[in-house]
Design an enzyme around this catalytic site. Structure first.
Site, PDB file in Angstrom:
ATOM      1  N   LYS A   1       5.163 -12.427  -0.888  1.00  0.00           N
ATOM      2  CA  LYS A   1       6.547 -11.957  -0.728  1.00  0.00           C
ATOM      3  C   LYS A   1       7.438 -13.012  -0.091  1.00  0.00           C
ATOM      4  O   LYS A   1       6.972 -14.000   0.454  1.00  0.00           O
ATOM      5  CB  LYS A   1       6.565 -10.624   0.019  1.00  0.00           C
ATOM      6  CG  LYS A   1       6.120  -9.495  -0.921  1.00  0.00           C
ATOM      7  CD  LYS A   1       6.307  -8.120  -0.369  1.00  0.00           C
ATOM      8  CE  LYS A   1       5.858  -7.108  -1.440  1.00  0.00           C
ATOM      9  NZ  LYS A   1       5.651  -5.767  -0.905  1.00  0.00           N
TER      10      LYS A   1
ATOM     11  N   ARG B   1      -2.833  -5.193   0.035  1.00  0.00           N
ATOM     12  CA  ARG B   1      -2.588  -5.210  -1.412  1.00  0.00           C
ATOM     13  C   ARG B   1      -2.204  -6.636  -1.790  1.00  0.00           C
ATOM     14  O   ARG B   1      -1.167  -7.124  -1.346  1.00  0.00           O
ATOM     15  CB  ARG B   1      -1.459  -4.213  -1.723  1.00  0.00           C
ATOM     16  CG  ARG B   1      -1.094  -4.091  -3.178  1.00  0.00           C
ATOM     17  CD  ARG B   1       0.058  -3.106  -3.354  1.00  0.00           C
ATOM     18  NE  ARG B   1       0.456  -3.015  -4.746  1.00  0.00           N
ATOM     19  CZ  ARG B   1       1.266  -3.881  -5.342  1.00  0.00           C
ATOM     20  NH1 ARG B   1       1.787  -4.882  -4.680  1.00  0.00           N
ATOM     21  NH2 ARG B   1       1.560  -3.732  -6.620  1.00  0.00           N
TER      22      ARG B   1
END
Ligand code: PMM
Length: 297
Positions: A233, A273
């Site tokens: 991210k 994740r």
């Protein structure tokens, strides 16, 4: 001030687990399988059903405890896909992976997709909207009786960046997740099957993501297992750029993602994740050894 060691000690006193999922004595690793043309880091790579199944098998072979199959991109600015398209992308992949013995979750905010995926063998529903995207989701999950990940979410992808305003991001996220929890349990979702996720990158700026990561101990006070989705991210890309202008591109963020997986595991996350399963699996194993040692000393 809490140290990494004291956080680890505190974590190990309260083993977090989710009914219906394995308990290997370490943080679980969920492999990401985006069957989409437009996800931010792997969009288009596994958009074809056969490619997606092969990738899911590869993630499982690399040691993923769960493979998370999603058919709709949630990157900032993404447009929603129609239900038929999301079903066509996800369900054949869920069915084939399940047949092959892979434990699969479905990443969707739509009740009909969650329902069809569970019918096809998915053992968990991962909902980035925490039930806000589709009012029918809560009852669908309650009836299915499968584990449910409710992520902190404020708005659809196309407008989420406009909602990144917080007084105190940890307290605000906790309060909003508590409201979701109340609704979920009111509508019959078994509390033993609920996990929460602070939703890194969703209506969050990089400083919010770091504060939430550092605040996992506080978030655990909600009393539910925590999932962390940090993989590749923007906050990682920005930190790798060392405060300079720009960001390191998503494809070059996997080593740093594994480091964040270790931090999340020490912070008490029950599952991370990630795109690169192997690296994060090693990272959470190291975290487990560290936490165990903190426990003994
Ligand atoms: N992030 C994305 C998609 N699904 N699910 C959970 N529970 N937590 C997350 O942080 C999360 C998610 C977006 O990332 P991707 O495009 O790499 O899948």
């Amino acid at each position: 001030m809490p140290t990494m060691e004291s956080t680890a000690r505190e974590r190990s006193r309260t083993p977090a687990a989710l009914e219906g999922l394995p308990r290997p004595g370490r943080c679980l690793v969920m492999g990401i399988l985006n069957v989409t043309p437009d996800s931010f880091s792997d969009g288009g790579l596994y958009a074809d059903t056969r490619q997606a199944i092969d990738r899911g098998l590869e993630l499982a072979a690399q040691g993923a405890d769960i493979v998370d199959v999603g058919g709709e991109s949630t990157r900032p600015g993404a447009r929603p896909v129609c239900l038929d398209e999301e079903l066509a992308r996800t369900i054949p992949v869920v069915r084939e992976l399940t047949r092959a013995g892979v434990r699969v979750s479905v990443d969707t905010m739509h009740a009909p997709v969650a329902h069809a995926a569970v019918e096809a063998g998915a053992c968990m529903v991962n909902d980035v909207s925490g039930g806000l995207g589709d009012p029918a989701m809560t009852r669908t999950v309650a009836a299915a009786g499968v584990p449910y990940v409710a992520m902190h979410w404020r708005a659809p992808s196309r407008e989420m960046d406009r909602h990144a305003q917080y007084d105190d991001v940890v307290s605000d996220v906790m309060a909003e997740l508590s409201t979701r929890l109340w609704r979920l349990t009111e509508e019959g979702v078994d509390p033993a099957r609920i996990a929460l996720d602070p939703g890194l990158g969703f209506s969050k700026r990089p400083e919010h993501d770091w504060t939430l990561l550092a605040g996992l101990g506080k978030l655990r006070e909600l009393g539910f297992p925590l999932m962390v989705g940090a993989s590749r991210k923007r906050f990682i890309g920005a930190a790798l750029a060392d405060g300079g202008a720009g960001e390191v591109p998503p494809g070059e963020r996997d080593v740093a993602t594994a480091a964040v997986s270790a931090l999340a595991a020490v912070g008490g996350a029950f599952c991370v994740r990630v795109h690169d399963v192997r690296a994060s699996l090693d990272a959470v194993r190291m975290a487990a050894a560290y936490v165990e040692c903190c426990d003994r000393t």
